[in-house]
Design a protein around this motif. Structure first.
Motif, PDB file in Angstrom:
ATOM      1  N   ILE A 296       0.856  -1.186   0.000  1.00  0.00           N
ATOM      2  CA  ILE A 296       0.000   0.000   0.000  1.00  0.00           C
ATOM      3  C   ILE A 296       0.891   1.234   0.000  1.00  0.00           C
ATOM      4  O   ILE A 296       1.724   1.416   0.896  1.00  0.00           O
ATOM      5  CB  ILE A 296      -0.942   0.008   1.217  1.00  0.00           C
ATOM      6  CG1 ILE A 296      -1.797  -1.263   1.225  1.00  0.00           C
ATOM      7  CG2 ILE A 296      -1.833   1.251   1.200  1.00  0.00           C
ATOM      8  CD1 ILE A 296      -2.612  -1.445   2.495  1.00  0.00           C
ATOM      9  N   LEU A 297       0.728   2.095  -1.007  1.00  0.00           N
ATOM     10  CA  LEU A 297       1.552   3.287  -1.149  1.00  0.00           C
ATOM     11  C   LEU A 297       0.766   4.531  -0.760  1.00  0.00           C
ATOM     12  O   LEU A 297      -0.320   4.778  -1.292  1.00  0.00           O
ATOM     13  CB  LEU A 297       2.040   3.421  -2.599  1.00  0.00           C
ATOM     14  CG  LEU A 297       2.819   2.228  -3.169  1.00  0.00           C
ATOM     15  CD1 LEU A 297       3.203   2.511  -4.611  1.00  0.00           C
ATOM     16  CD2 LEU A 297       4.040   1.914  -2.328  1.00  0.00           C
ATOM     17  N   ASP A 298       1.306   5.301   0.150  1.00  0.00           N
ATOM     18  CA  ASP A 298       0.684   6.561   0.564  1.00  0.00           C
ATOM     19  C   ASP A 298       1.025   7.630  -0.471  1.00  0.00           C
ATOM     20  O   ASP A 298       2.199   7.970  -0.667  1.00  0.00           O
ATOM     21  CB  ASP A 298       1.204   6.967   1.945  1.00  0.00           C
ATOM     22  CG  ASP A 298       0.497   8.196   2.513  1.00  0.00           C
ATOM     23  OD1 ASP A 298      -0.256   8.854   1.761  1.00  0.00           O
ATOM     24  OD2 ASP A 298       0.705   8.509   3.698  1.00  0.00           O
ATOM     25  N   ILE A 299       0.003   8.163  -1.146  1.00  0.00           N
ATOM     26  CA  ILE A 299       0.253   9.200  -2.153  1.00  0.00           C
ATOM     27  C   ILE A 299      -0.307  10.548  -1.696  1.00  0.00           C
ATOM     28  O   ILE A 299      -0.480  11.464  -2.506  1.00  0.00           O
ATOM     29  CB  ILE A 299      -0.322   8.804  -3.519  1.00  0.00           C
ATOM     30  CG1 ILE A 299      -1.839   8.624  -3.463  1.00  0.00           C
ATOM     31  CG2 ILE A 299       0.353   7.537  -4.022  1.00  0.00           C
ATOM     32  CD1 ILE A 299      -2.489   8.508  -4.831  1.00  0.00           C
ATOM     33  N   GLY A 300      -0.599  10.656  -0.404  1.00  0.00           N
ATOM     34  CA  GLY A 300      -0.990  11.944   0.156  1.00  0.00           C
ATOM     35  C   GLY A 300      -2.371  12.413  -0.219  1.00  0.00           C
ATOM     36  O   GLY A 300      -2.599  13.629  -0.349  1.00  0.00           O
ATOM     37  N   LEU A 301      -3.323  11.486  -0.389  1.00  0.00           N
ATOM     38  CA  LEU A 301      -4.706  11.920  -0.598  1.00  0.00           C
ATOM     39  C   LEU A 301      -5.227  12.577   0.672  1.00  0.00           C
ATOM     40  O   LEU A 301      -4.789  12.267   1.777  1.00  0.00           O
ATOM     41  CB  LEU A 301      -5.583  10.741  -1.005  1.00  0.00           C
ATOM     42  CG  LEU A 301      -5.254  10.092  -2.354  1.00  0.00           C
ATOM     43  CD1 LEU A 301      -6.231   8.962  -2.665  1.00  0.00           C
ATOM     44  CD2 LEU A 301      -5.262  11.120  -3.482  1.00  0.00           C
ATOM     45  N   SER A 302      -6.181  13.470   0.524  1.00  0.00           N
ATOM     46  CA  SER A 302      -6.630  14.338   1.609  1.00  0.00           C
ATOM     47  C   SER A 302      -7.150  13.572   2.826  1.00  0.00           C
ATOM     48  O   SER A 302      -8.150  12.842   2.719  1.00  0.00           O
ATOM     49  CB  SER A 302      -7.741  15.257   1.102  1.00  0.00           C
ATOM     50  OG  SER A 302      -8.359  15.945   2.177  1.00  0.00           O
ATOM     51  N   PRO A 303      -6.510  13.709   4.006  1.00  0.00           N
ATOM     52  CA  PRO A 303      -7.047  13.092   5.227  1.00  0.00           C
ATOM     53  C   PRO A 303      -8.442  13.608   5.559  1.00  0.00           C
ATOM     54  O   PRO A 303      -9.294  12.859   6.037  1.00  0.00           O
ATOM     55  CB  PRO A 303      -6.029  13.492   6.301  1.00  0.00           C
ATOM     56  CG  PRO A 303      -4.771  13.805   5.554  1.00  0.00           C
ATOM     57  CD  PRO A 303      -5.223  14.397   4.252  1.00  0.00           C
TER      58      PRO A 303
END
Length: 505
Positions: free
Chosen positions: A208-215
């Protein structure tokens, strides 16, 4: 952690673009950097790379990854499939960028005929044909390409989701037209279909790659599906007072065991005691008395009048919770006693194993179940309850969710990612456990744990969440010592104290 549908993933992308703010092409570039980083950390530059890109945004991701790998001196051959002459905007922009990349070994835009490259052992294929927006099975040339890739000896990495696999429902999908990836690099979070057993052969190793979608977007977008997180469970733990006595810790009743199945009652009783109940009473046939007294001396015996089977419901006013079903057998006398017991019981109740099988043989009785009842079927037990042999996990889960909502019940559909279906229609997946727990008696242990937690004072939702997670965590701790192949149900009980301690007890 929320699990979003394909439509909600697109909504989250849009929310991020609007509220960060960030241009969609820059968000795609951010995702491509994360994917490229993962690939370069695993495969060296001497590995030839073949990238297959589709016409949508998944293809745009693949083109950006191809460019970034080429810029790092990987030998990359890229194929963009633009059969209908309609690329997404960001895919078209990445096509323009890749044509300007002077280190690209080869770039071919396929608009009609396609001469597939040789995919030999040692070649890395990057699959970016179709992503989470796919809503119908692949066919025609794309289906042929998928089969060609699957038949090769190349290593396959899929971007976000293996092409051909749909994000949620694959009931009517064409299984031979789905990429069988060795590695899936999914963006931001798991997809619902990743939690089903049938999908594992397509996903391979999942990263799972964190791509910085809005928390904020993830918080605001509602989801019917969630995966339980240990941090949230820690907040549920009820601390035991220094001045507590057994009368305050709850009195659990287990109705379990028939002649020859005393082991089920033993496992349920031991796990119930280990889950904090102040007192555990076991109702079991007369011929089980001696083995129960010897095996679980801490439990109180309530001996049934019948020598071999549960035959008569008992009063439950003195009890805090009831668990019924492990090892009961399916005699008609026990079935009548079961429904009578259900009607009489006024405290939280768990039904498992043969209790469920007897309900399945008298399905009209399901309408008599009290609101708030907990049922813990494995897939085949649920199929019998529902009166249907479901073709896949999604269809089964959908029916379990509907049944829980209709009956206002709690249904734990057991499996690798056990799913708690709540009366409000929401589903929470468990995140602990391992393949070694697929062993006889494991379900009896879960029944004992949940019954013990109910007796201890937890409400149904918290008891189900904690019980399922502790059950899996104890199994994980046991597997570290004995391995998954040799794990037995008793090992889960043996490591249950350590599981409680891991949660702060």
């Amino acid at each position: 952690m929320k699990i979003f549908t394909g439509a909600q993933i697109r909504e989250l992308d849009k929310y991020t673009i609007e509220h960060e703010p960030v241009n969609s092409i820059d968000l795609m570039e951010r995702a491509a950097k994360a994917i490229t980083r993962s690939i370069t950390e695993t495969w060296s530059k001497d590995v030839p790379v073949v990238v297959f890109a589709g016409p949508g945004n998944n293809g745009g991701d693949a083109l950006a990854v191809a460019r970034m790998l080429a810029e790092q001196d990987y030998a990359v051959s890229t194929y963009l499939f633009n059969i209908n002459g309609a690329l997404s905007d960001d895919c078209a922009k990445n096509k323009d960028r890749i044509t300007e990349c002077k280190t690209m070994k080869a770039f071919i835009e396929v608009t009609n005929e396609f001469d597939p490259p040789k995919l030999e052992k040692g070649t890395l294929v990057v699959d970016g044909l179709f992503g989470s927006g796919l809503n119908k099975p692949l066919s025609g040339g794309f289906a042929s390409l998928v089969k060609y890739i699957n038949q090769s000896q190349a290593t396959v990495v899929s971007i976000d989701i293996p092409s051909g696999l749909m994000t949620e429902d694959n009931t009517y999908n064409v299984k031979s037209n789905i990429i069988r990836a060795d590695v899936t690099l999914t963006l931001q979070q798991k997809k619902l279909s990743f939690l089903f057993a049938e999908s594992q052969k397509y996903i391979g190793k999942l990263e799972i790659l964190d791509i910085g979608l809005s928390p904020e977007g993830m918080k605001n977008i509602p989801s019917r599906y969630n995966v339980v997180e240990e941090s949230s469970l820690r907040r549920l733990i009820r601390k035991r007072s220094d001045f507590a006595h057994k009368g305050e810790m709850g009195n659990a009743l287990l109705i379990a065991g028939s002649y020859g199945m005393a082991g089920a009652a033993i496992l349920a009783a031991k796990s119930c005691l280990r889950s904090g109940a102040g007192k555990v009473t076991v109702c079991t046939p007369r011929r089980n008395n001696d083995i129960m007294q010897i095996s679980v001396p801490e439990a109180v015996m309530r001996i049934d009048d019948d020598d071999s089977y549960f035959s008569e419901a008992i009063e439950t006013k003195e009890f805090s919770a009831v668990g019924i079903g492990p090892g009961l057998g399916q005699q008609e006398i026990s079935a009548v006693a079961l429904i009578t017991q259900i009607r009489r019981t006024q405290v939280p109740m768990v039904i498992d194993a043969d209790g469920l099988n007897m309900l399945a043989s008298h399905r009209a009785w399901l309408q008599q179940l009290p609101k708030g009842i907990i049922m813990t079927p494995h897939p085949k037990e649920f199929d019998r309850l529902a009166g249907n042999n479901f073709s896949d996990s999604y269809e089964r889960l959908s029916n379990a969710r509907d049944m829980a909502e209709h009956l206002q019940a709690y249904i734990i559909l057991k499996g690798h990612n056990s799913a708690l279906c709540l009366p409000d229609g929401n589903v929470i997946f468990n995140s602990s456990g391992n393949a070694g727990m697929a062993t006889a008696g494991s379900g009896d242990v879960l029944t004992g744990i949940i019954t013990g937690l109910l007796a201890r004072g937890y409400n149904q939702t918290d008891a189900c969440l904690l019980g399922t997670y502790l059950h899996g965590l104890a199994g994980d701790l046991a597997a570290k010592k004995v391995g998954v192949e040799s794990l037995v149900a008793g090992d889960i009980i043996r490591y249950l104290p350590q599981a409680f301690k891991a949660l702060g007890c």
